[in-house]
Scaffold this motif. Structure first.
Motif, PDB file in Angstrom:
ATOM      1  N   PRO A   1      16.904   4.725  13.919  1.00  0.00           N
ATOM      2  CA  PRO A   1      16.221   3.626  13.215  1.00  0.00           C
ATOM      3  C   PRO A   1      15.012   4.145  12.444  1.00  0.00           C
ATOM      4  CG  PRO A   1      15.652   3.587  15.541  1.00  0.00           C
ATOM      5  CD  PRO A   1      16.649   4.705  15.368  1.00  0.00           C
ATOM      6  N   GLN A   2      15.218   4.552  11.213  1.00  0.00           N
ATOM      7  CA  GLN A   2      14.129   5.073  10.396  1.00  0.00           C
ATOM      8  C   GLN A   2      13.346   3.933   9.756  1.00  0.00           C
ATOM      9  OE1 GLN A   2      14.893   8.835   8.164  1.00  0.00           O
ATOM     10  NE2 GLN A   2      17.038   8.354   8.562  1.00  0.00           N
ATOM     11  N   PRO A   3      12.064   4.173   9.472  1.00  0.00           N
ATOM     12  CA  PRO A   3      11.224   3.095   8.945  1.00  0.00           C
ATOM     13  C   PRO A   3      11.412   2.894   7.455  1.00  0.00           C
ATOM     14  CG  PRO A   3       9.949   5.098   9.099  1.00  0.00           C
ATOM     15  CD  PRO A   3      11.312   5.414   9.696  1.00  0.00           C
ATOM     16  N   GLU A   4      11.075   1.698   6.996  1.00  0.00           N
ATOM     17  CA  GLU A   4      10.954   1.439   5.567  1.00  0.00           C
ATOM     18  C   GLU A   4       9.657   2.085   5.095  1.00  0.00           C
ATOM     19  OE1 GLU A   4      10.437  -2.305   2.429  1.00  0.00           O
ATOM     20  OE2 GLU A   4      10.782  -2.680   4.577  1.00  0.00           O
ATOM     21  N   MET A   5       9.738   2.904   4.052  1.00  0.00           N
ATOM     22  CA  MET A   5       8.572   3.639   3.567  1.00  0.00           C
ATOM     23  C   MET A   5       8.182   3.180   2.164  1.00  0.00           C
ATOM     24  SD  MET A   5       7.955   5.959   6.054  1.00  0.00           S
ATOM     25  CE  MET A   5       7.147   7.432   5.406  1.00  0.00           C
ATOM     26  N   VAL A   6       6.887   3.276   1.870  1.00  0.00           N
ATOM     27  CA  VAL A   6       6.351   2.977   0.546  1.00  0.00           C
ATOM     28  C   VAL A   6       5.727   4.254   0.004  1.00  0.00           C
ATOM     29  CG1 VAL A   6       4.591   1.692  -0.728  1.00  0.00           C
ATOM     30  CG2 VAL A   6       5.924   0.552   1.055  1.00  0.00           C
ATOM     31  N   GLY A   7       6.033   4.591  -1.235  1.00  0.00           N
ATOM     32  CA  GLY A   7       5.441   5.757  -1.874  1.00  0.00           C
ATOM     33  C   GLY A   7       4.156   5.374  -2.601  1.00  0.00           C
TER      34      GLY A   7
ATOM     35  N   VAL B   1       4.219   6.175   3.263  1.00  0.00           N
ATOM     36  CA  VAL B   1       3.712   5.528   4.477  1.00  0.00           C
ATOM     37  C   VAL B   1       4.669   4.421   4.886  1.00  0.00           C
ATOM     38  CG1 VAL B   1       2.218   4.088   3.026  1.00  0.00           C
ATOM     39  CG2 VAL B   1       1.762   4.251   5.473  1.00  0.00           C
ATOM     40  N   ALA B   2       4.856   4.267   6.182  1.00  0.00           N
ATOM     41  CA  ALA B   2       5.741   3.228   6.703  1.00  0.00           C
ATOM     42  C   ALA B   2       5.114   1.849   6.522  1.00  0.00           C
ATOM     43  CB  ALA B   2       6.044   3.473   8.171  1.00  0.00           C
ATOM     44  N   VAL B   3       5.948   0.876   6.264  1.00  0.00           N
ATOM     45  CA  VAL B   3       5.493  -0.502   6.081  1.00  0.00           C
ATOM     46  C   VAL B   3       4.829  -1.039   7.342  1.00  0.00           C
ATOM     47  CG1 VAL B   3       6.345  -2.874   5.784  1.00  0.00           C
ATOM     48  CG2 VAL B   3       7.107  -1.063   4.238  1.00  0.00           C
ATOM     49  N   ALA B   4       5.281  -0.611   8.514  1.00  0.00           N
ATOM     50  CA  ALA B   4       4.776  -1.137   9.774  1.00  0.00           C
ATOM     51  C   ALA B   4       4.659  -0.019  10.806  1.00  0.00           C
ATOM     52  CB  ALA B   4       5.709  -2.238  10.291  1.00  0.00           C
ATOM     53  N   PRO B   5       3.903  -0.247  11.872  1.00  0.00           N
ATOM     54  CA  PRO B   5       3.836   0.752  12.943  1.00  0.00           C
ATOM     55  C   PRO B   5       5.205   1.006  13.559  1.00  0.00           C
ATOM     56  CG  PRO B   5       2.126  -0.919  13.215  1.00  0.00           C
ATOM     57  CD  PRO B   5       3.054  -1.426  12.153  1.00  0.00           C
ATOM     58  N   VAL B   6       5.358   2.151  14.193  1.00  0.00           N
ATOM     59  CA  VAL B   6       6.589   2.482  14.912  1.00  0.00           C
ATOM     60  C   VAL B   6       6.821   1.438  16.004  1.00  0.00           C
ATOM     61  CG1 VAL B   6       7.710   4.177  16.410  1.00  0.00           C
ATOM     62  CG2 VAL B   6       6.362   4.944  14.438  1.00  0.00           C
TER      63      VAL B   6
ATOM     64  N   ARG C   1      -5.183   7.273   5.637  1.00  0.00           N
ATOM     65  CA  ARG C   1      -5.095   5.978   6.321  1.00  0.00           C
ATOM     66  C   ARG C   1      -6.014   4.953   5.652  1.00  0.00           C
ATOM     67  NH1 ARG C   1      -5.693   1.345   8.772  1.00  0.00           N
ATOM     68  NH2 ARG C   1      -4.279   0.875  10.468  1.00  0.00           N
ATOM     69  N   GLU C   2      -7.224   5.372   5.290  1.00  0.00           N
ATOM     70  CA  GLU C   2      -8.139   4.439   4.630  1.00  0.00           C
ATOM     71  C   GLU C   2      -7.622   4.056   3.245  1.00  0.00           C
ATOM     72  OE1 GLU C   2     -12.806   4.396   3.274  1.00  0.00           O
ATOM     73  OE2 GLU C   2     -12.296   4.982   5.334  1.00  0.00           O
ATOM     74  N   TYR C   3      -7.129   5.037   2.501  1.00  0.00           N
ATOM     75  CA  TYR C   3      -6.589   4.772   1.163  1.00  0.00           C
ATOM     76  C   TYR C   3      -5.432   3.778   1.249  1.00  0.00           C
ATOM     77  CZ  TYR C   3      -4.514   5.812  -3.428  1.00  0.00           C
ATOM     78  OH  TYR C   3      -3.992   5.721  -4.699  1.00  0.00           O
ATOM     79  N   ALA C   4      -4.512   4.000   2.183  1.00  0.00           N
ATOM     80  CA  ALA C   4      -3.356   3.110   2.329  1.00  0.00           C
ATOM     81  C   ALA C   4      -3.786   1.712   2.753  1.00  0.00           C
ATOM     82  CB  ALA C   4      -2.377   3.694   3.343  1.00  0.00           C
ATOM     83  N   SER C   5      -4.768   1.628   3.640  1.00  0.00           N
ATOM     84  CA  SER C   5      -5.165   0.329   4.177  1.00  0.00           C
ATOM     85  C   SER C   5      -5.777  -0.577   3.118  1.00  0.00           C
ATOM     86  CB  SER C   5      -6.151   0.521   5.333  1.00  0.00           C
ATOM     87  OG  SER C   5      -7.418   0.964   4.870  1.00  0.00           O
ATOM     88  N   LEU C   6      -6.441   0.017   2.116  1.00  0.00           N
ATOM     89  CA  LEU C   6      -7.090  -0.782   1.080  1.00  0.00           C
ATOM     90  C   LEU C   6      -6.090  -1.517   0.195  1.00  0.00           C
ATOM     91  CD1 LEU C   6      -9.902   1.720   0.154  1.00  0.00           C
ATOM     92  CD2 LEU C   6     -10.274  -0.633   0.913  1.00  0.00           C
TER      93      LEU C   6
ATOM     94  N   TYR D   1      -0.147  -3.083  -1.040  1.00  0.00           N
ATOM     95  CA  TYR D   1       0.941  -2.101  -1.106  1.00  0.00           C
ATOM     96  C   TYR D   1       2.159  -2.540  -0.292  1.00  0.00           C
ATOM     97  CZ  TYR D   1      -2.499   1.218  -3.020  1.00  0.00           C
ATOM     98  OH  TYR D   1      -3.448   1.848  -3.791  1.00  0.00           O
ATOM     99  N   GLY D   2       2.073  -3.701   0.329  1.00  0.00           N
ATOM    100  CA  GLY D   2       3.175  -4.164   1.172  1.00  0.00           C
ATOM    101  C   GLY D   2       3.126  -3.624   2.583  1.00  0.00           C
ATOM    102  N   LEU D   3       2.022  -3.007   2.977  1.00  0.00           N
ATOM    103  CA  LEU D   3       1.871  -2.431   4.318  1.00  0.00           C
ATOM    104  C   LEU D   3       1.308  -3.478   5.263  1.00  0.00           C
ATOM    105  CD1 LEU D   3       0.266   0.946   3.194  1.00  0.00           C
ATOM    106  CD2 LEU D   3       2.701   0.396   3.429  1.00  0.00           C
ATOM    107  N   ARG D   4       1.954  -3.639   6.390  1.00  0.00           N
ATOM    108  CA  ARG D   4       1.606  -4.714   7.303  1.00  0.00           C
ATOM    109  C   ARG D   4       0.674  -4.250   8.430  1.00  0.00           C
ATOM    110  NH1 ARG D   4       7.521  -7.807   7.904  1.00  0.00           N
ATOM    111  NH2 ARG D   4       7.997  -7.781   5.661  1.00  0.00           N
ATOM    112  N   CYS D   5      -0.244  -5.124   8.799  1.00  0.00           N
ATOM    113  CA  CYS D   5      -1.105  -4.934   9.978  1.00  0.00           C
ATOM    114  C   CYS D   5      -1.993  -3.699   9.876  1.00  0.00           C
ATOM    115  CB  CYS D   5      -0.270  -4.876  11.253  1.00  0.00           C
ATOM    116  SG  CYS D   5       0.703  -6.368  11.556  1.00  0.00           S
TER     117      CYS D   5
END
Length: 241
Positions: A15-21, A51-56, A118-123, A164-168
């Motif tokens: 089960p691989q994650p959905e990733m965003v470039g 980066v994965a859309v959601a945590p593992v 992590r900070e860049y993605a979270s913004l 970016y569509g990244l959750r949580c």
């Protein structure tokens, strides 16, 4: 939780994650209105990454256990073992081992993020923001009341997505980063690569379902000894572009 009986060892069975470039760019990392360890604000060049859309999740982590790994703490606790919940009770070493295992199985160079990634993605494309959603307060999260009442990690819903569509990215579980924690790291480039002489801790980012206030500002830094396994610590997959 229901056990996945598919044969492990085939890439299509994992089960691989959905990733965003993300393209990368310049990050003004830190916050002058934040705590001392978030200062000074400094410029960081961010290379492209994924980066994965959601945590593992527990479902994604379970095939790893079939290799003989010890199950995480809380694995048999019904509050923490739903298939679509973020896996918790994993140490930094467990998270790194999972990344290395999945990378070997799939050929995708999965890893933990640097703290700056992590900070860049979270913004989510915002600048100088405390939260990844519109507004100046955590209470303006689209489902703030539901999350504030939670007594366990929640499956990441679409309402928790940033630009970016990244959750949580500011709530749910703390997420391990690759870097060592130094309180004065922002004035000492490269500090995150050096293990502290004492009180060695790894950086974590994000909020926690267990805190009285379950939302954490995007620039806020936290840390934990890498061998610890808490029920509000998980991780998210990253990879080079």
């Amino acid at each position: 939780m229901p056990r996945d009986r598919r044969k492990i060892g085939r890439v299509d069975a994992l089960p691989q994650p959905e990733m965003v470039g993300l393209e990368g760019g310049v990050l003004l990392m830190g916050c002058e209105r934040g705590r001392p360890d978030e200062q000074p604000v400094h410029r960081v060049e961010i290379a492209p990454f994924r980066v994965a859309v959601a945590p593992v999740t527990n479902a994604q982590f379970e095939p790893f256990l079939a290799t003989g790994r010890e199950a995480p703490r809380f694995w048999d606790d019904e509050r923490f073992n739903a298939a679509d919940q973020p896996v918790v009770g994993v140490s930094w070493f467990d998270a790194v081992a999972y990344c290395e295992w999945l990378a070997a199985e799939t050929g995708v160079p999965y890893r933990l993020p640097t703290e700056s990634e992590r900070e860049y993605a979270s913004l989510g494309g915002l600048e100088d923001a405390d939260w990844p959603w519109p507004g100046a307060r955590w209470q303006e999260h689209p489902v703030a009341d539901r999350i504030a009442a939670a007594d366990r990690p929640h499956p990441p819903p679409p309402e928790c997505a940033n630009g970016y569509g990244l959750r949580c990215m500011a709530e749910n579980v703390h997420e391990w980063c690759f870097d060592w924690y130094h309180p004065d790291a922002y004035g000492d480039p490269g500090a995150g690569e050096r293990e502290p002489a004492e009180r060695a801790r790894k950086v974590s980012r994000g909020g926690s379902w267990r805190h009285s206030v379950k939302f954490t500002r995007l620039t806020a830094r936290a840390s934990l000894a890498p061998e610890r396994r808490y029920n509000d610590f998980g991780f998210r997959l990253y990879a080079d572009a």
